[in-house]
Design a protein around this motif. Structure first.
Motif, PDB file in Angstrom:
ATOM      1  N   ARG A  12     101.251 106.970  42.823  1.00 46.28           N
ATOM      2  CA  ARG A  12     101.382 108.151  43.670  1.00 46.28           C
ATOM      3  C   ARG A  12     102.822 108.284  44.166  1.00 46.28           C
ATOM      4  N   ASP A  13     103.149 109.477  44.662  1.00 43.01           N
ATOM      5  CA  ASP A  13     104.477 109.753  45.195  1.00 43.01           C
ATOM      6  C   ASP A  13     104.474 109.434  46.685  1.00 43.01           C
ATOM      7  N   LEU A  14     105.149 108.347  47.063  1.00 48.85           N
ATOM      8  CA  LEU A  14     105.164 107.933  48.457  1.00 48.85           C
ATOM      9  C   LEU A  14     106.247 108.626  49.272  1.00 48.85           C
ATOM     10  N   SER A  15     107.105 109.393  48.618  1.00 53.85           N
ATOM     11  CA  SER A  15     108.189 110.042  49.358  1.00 53.85           C
ATOM     12  C   SER A  15     107.663 111.075  50.345  1.00 53.85           C
ATOM     13  N   GLN A  16     106.401 111.454  50.196  1.00 52.79           N
ATOM     14  CA  GLN A  16     105.801 112.431  51.096  1.00 52.79           C
ATOM     15  C   GLN A  16     104.897 111.790  52.147  1.00 52.79           C
ATOM     16  N   GLU A  17     104.850 110.465  52.165  1.00 51.05           N
ATOM     17  CA  GLU A  17     103.916 109.771  53.061  1.00 51.05           C
ATOM     18  C   GLU A  17     104.560 109.412  54.405  1.00 51.05           C
ATOM     19  N   ALA A  36     114.113 101.775  65.596  1.00 55.81           N
ATOM     20  CA  ALA A  36     113.130 101.986  64.531  1.00 55.81           C
ATOM     21  C   ALA A  36     113.814 102.661  63.354  1.00 55.81           C
ATOM     22  N   GLY A  37     113.314 102.375  62.154  1.00 59.82           N
ATOM     23  CA  GLY A  37     113.869 103.018  60.971  1.00 59.82           C
ATOM     24  C   GLY A  37     112.877 103.032  59.838  1.00 59.82           C
ATOM     25  N   THR A  38     112.987 104.029  58.962  1.00 57.36           N
ATOM     26  CA  THR A  38     112.119 104.112  57.781  1.00 57.36           C
ATOM     27  C   THR A  38     112.954 104.513  56.575  1.00 57.36           C
ATOM     28  N   TRP A  39     112.419 104.203  55.410  1.00 59.22           N
ATOM     29  CA  TRP A  39     113.034 104.611  54.132  1.00 59.22           C
ATOM     30  C   TRP A  39     111.902 104.921  53.167  1.00 59.22           C
ATOM     31  N   LEU A  40     111.973 106.048  52.501  1.00 58.43           N
ATOM     32  CA  LEU A  40     110.937 106.442  51.545  1.00 58.43           C
ATOM     33  C   LEU A  40     111.557 106.781  50.203  1.00 58.43           C
ATOM     34  N   GLY A  41     110.960 106.288  49.128  1.00 55.39           N
ATOM     35  CA  GLY A  41     111.335 106.613  47.773  1.00 55.39           C
ATOM     36  C   GLY A  41     110.105 107.052  46.999  1.00 55.39           C
ATOM     37  N   VAL A  75     116.847  98.014  48.776  1.00 50.24           N
ATOM     38  CA  VAL A  75     116.528  98.276  50.181  1.00 50.24           C
ATOM     39  C   VAL A  75     115.837  97.052  50.779  1.00 50.24           C
ATOM     40  N   LEU A  76     116.292  96.652  51.974  1.00 46.42           N
ATOM     41  CA  LEU A  76     115.773  95.453  52.645  1.00 46.42           C
ATOM     42  C   LEU A  76     115.164  95.807  53.996  1.00 46.42           C
TER      43      LEU A  76
END
Length: 609
Positions: A12-17, A36-41, A75-76
């Motif tokens: 699935r495409d997680l970039s929209q989650e 706080a921080g997030t990263w989506l690919g 990404v870490l």
């Protein structure tokens, strides 16, 4: 110190989650109150909450590095501390790496870029981290050698969820919390759990000293470190000197921080040694004196009842040790009402069934410490590594072919309802886990007799009780934004002392001989002579009565998720048995998991399959 979460899925495409990732990340807010921080690919989403310890301005996460030739990101997200990050940074700079912060986070990321998964071999510290490598389309999870920092995961076809705590995984609707009957023995006695095992179906904890790789071809978990048994060639004098030198270096390393530091000091041997070294180091740097902390309970003077594991009260010894060392000491006095009022917060911090008053009092202790400092030293693992528990010195328990800390004590699982007891066979489940660990013991060829048996006994303690104590320490401290460091868990010390023969560990005929011999010159005589005393509990009869009333209510409640699990008459039999054990304070302590499991299942909507 931080909280991390993540989700990789190749279907699935997680970039929209964004919403789901934010919900998962939000569960880590107490672990990381500062940022706080997030990263989506396309196939990976990572979240991070930060507790700032080193380089307060830099070190934000997720940390991202672009790589040649196509600029795919690496990404870490990382939780913990790598104490040798400065040496590693210097080594990486000689290899062409350039740094933009002073943080150990950037060192971990650059170490991965330089050495790949083998970067963990270079780290000295406590850590759990995840790296998404878009070049390889691979997620890598890693955990420190002893298991100081937690990392849980749930793998399903095509995907995997991970988090510092189960609540991060439970926040994703793909995971449903279910306990199967076969897991009931470890649900009611978590010390029986094998490394990586949890009572929830499909939920695993990454084992200490292990790496997990997840890619389109599936997942693979493997060890990068394990104890190795070798012949110990040092004589006693050299061994004692080596232990002292190691601990002095370890404490120096673990005091590195850009925030105030303190220590837990019960007045026992290991915590007082640790505090003495830290206090000396801070005073030499003009940053002392050290603030030390211990917990006690109102009414202990009249209510305290000695047991084999807790023969004496801590508070008088802690005050004596503080005067001798010159620390600024704080005895945190708790009342029963304080403990009862904080139960829900401690349960929420644990995620899995709690230890009741033992979790709650530690939670309140850490909360008090957090008002003074952001980093605290603690003495977990000294007993497991150096041989401090009473069962190491009871010949009857040592040679009994079962877990020595349980011995002949009553088992709560013995009170299961008859049909359930026949299906689950808790005695077999306990024995199976015992034999599984026994087969794993790294043996020394030709070693026989007491030395060989004590190697087994100490291995069981490292894999069972220590893992549970480290988990409790992490949960209760991070719930109040406090980083707790554990010098006795340094893998160099563990590796060295593991191979010291038992007659040296018991050189003066008493518990933890090596520590006593190594630091006799820095401690008061009362501390040197004090027997092992475990983490304290309240002896208030009112508390015990409240626990027993609540347990009776659970057992008689048809709406309880545990309805039908226990036979009330068998439970009553356990309270009347009068059996002595080193582990339990009393009957309410033995039966407490009934209350805590019921509360946990209700709070997390856990079903029993």
């Amino acid at each position: 110190m931080c909280g991390i979460v993540g989700w990789t899925d190749f279907t699935r495409d997680l970039s929209q989650e964004h919403t789901t990732l934010q919900r998962m990340t939000g569960t880590m807010a107490l672990r990381g109150p500062d940022a706080a921080g997030t990263w989506l690919g396309p196939h990976t989403a990572l979240g991070h909450r930060r507790l700032s310890i080193i380089d307060l301005e830099g070190g934000t996460q997720p940390a991202v590095a672009s790589t040649e030739p196509h600029q795919e990101p690496v990404v870490l997200v990382y939780s913990g501390e790598v104490y040798n990050f400065r040496e590693l940074r210097a080594a990486l700079e000689t290899r062409g790496h350039r740094f933009t912060t002073r943080s150990d986070t950037e060192v971990v990321l650059r170490s991965y870029l330089e050495w790949g998964a083998a970067c963990v071999d270079h780290f000295n510290g406590m850590f759990a981290f995840a790296v998404w490598d878009a070049r390889r389309e691979e997620l890598l999870l890693a955990r420190d050698r002893i298991g100081i920092k937690p990392l849980y995961y749930f793998a399903y076809p095509g995907g995997i969820l991970f988090a510092s705590e189960p609540k991060g995984i439970m926040a994703n609707p793909l995971f449903q919390p279910v306990v199967e009957e076969d897991s009931l023995p470890i649900l009611f006695n978590a010390r029986l759990a094998l490394p990586g095992e949890t009572p929830l179906r499909g939920l695993r904890e990454l084992r200490p000293g292990h790496i997990l790789r997840f890619s389109r071809s599936g997942s693979h978990e493997y060890p990068y470190w394990r104890l190795v048994s070798r012949e110990h060639r040092d004589d006693l004098t050299t061994t004692v000197t080596t232990v002292r030198d190691l601990l002095e270096d370890i404490v120096d390393r673990q005091l590195v921080a850009d925030v105030p530091r303190s220590a837990m000091m019960s007045g026992g041997l290991d915590s007082t040694i640790m505090s003495a070294l830290a206090n000396r180091r801070l005073n030499a740097a003009g940053e002392g004196p050290l603030h030390t902390f211990a917990v006690e309970f109102a009414g202990d003077e009249k209510d305290f009842k000695p047991t084999e594991l807790r023969p004496e009260r801590d508070a008088p010894y802690a005050r004596l040790a503080s005067r001798h060392l010159g620390t600024v000491h704080h005895n945190i006095t708790l009342h029963t009402d304080d403990v009862l009022a904080a139960l829900s917060a401690a349960r929420r911090a644990r995620d899995l069934p709690s230890l009741g008053q033992f979790d709650t009092s530690m939670y309140l202790l850490f909360k008090a410490i957090r008002e003074q400092s952001t980093v605290a030293l603690s003495g977990e693992a000294a007993d497991e590594v150096f041989g401090g528990y009473p069962w190491y010195h009871d010949e009857r328990l040592v040679w009994r072919d079962r877990f020595p800390w349980i011995g002949d004590a009553p088992r709560l699982a013995d009170a299961f309802a008859p049909d359930l007891h026949r299906r689950v066979r808790p005695a077999d489940a306990e024995n199976d886990r015992y034999l599984t660990l026994k087969a794993e013991v790294p043996r020394l060829p030709g070693e026989q007799g007491l030395n060989a048996r004590m190697r087994e006994v100490m291995y069981y303690s490292l894999k069972g009780p220590l893992a549970y104590l480290l988990d409790r320490k992490d949960r209760m401290s991070m719930a109040v934004g406090l980083e707790v460091r554990v010098p006795y868990c340094d893998h160099r010390l563990v590796e060295y002392v593991w191979n010291v023969p038992w007659e040296m560990k018991n050189a003066d005929g008493r518990w933890k001989s090596l520590l006593r011999l190594a630091f006799a010159d820095v401690l008061p005589q009362e501390t040197l002579d004090r027997p092992k005393s475990g983490y304290p509990g309240t002896h208030d009869p009112a508390y015990d009565a409240e626990v027993m009333r609540s347990i009776d209510k659970v057992l008689s409640d048809p709406s309880s998720p545990l309805h039908g699990v226990f036979d009330p008459q068998r439970v009553e039999g356990l309270t009347r048995s009068g059996s002595k054990t080193m582990t339990w304070l009393n009957s309410s302590h033995l039966l407490l998991p009934i209350l805590e499991v019921d509360a946990w299942m209700r709070a997390y909507n856990v079903s029993l399959a």
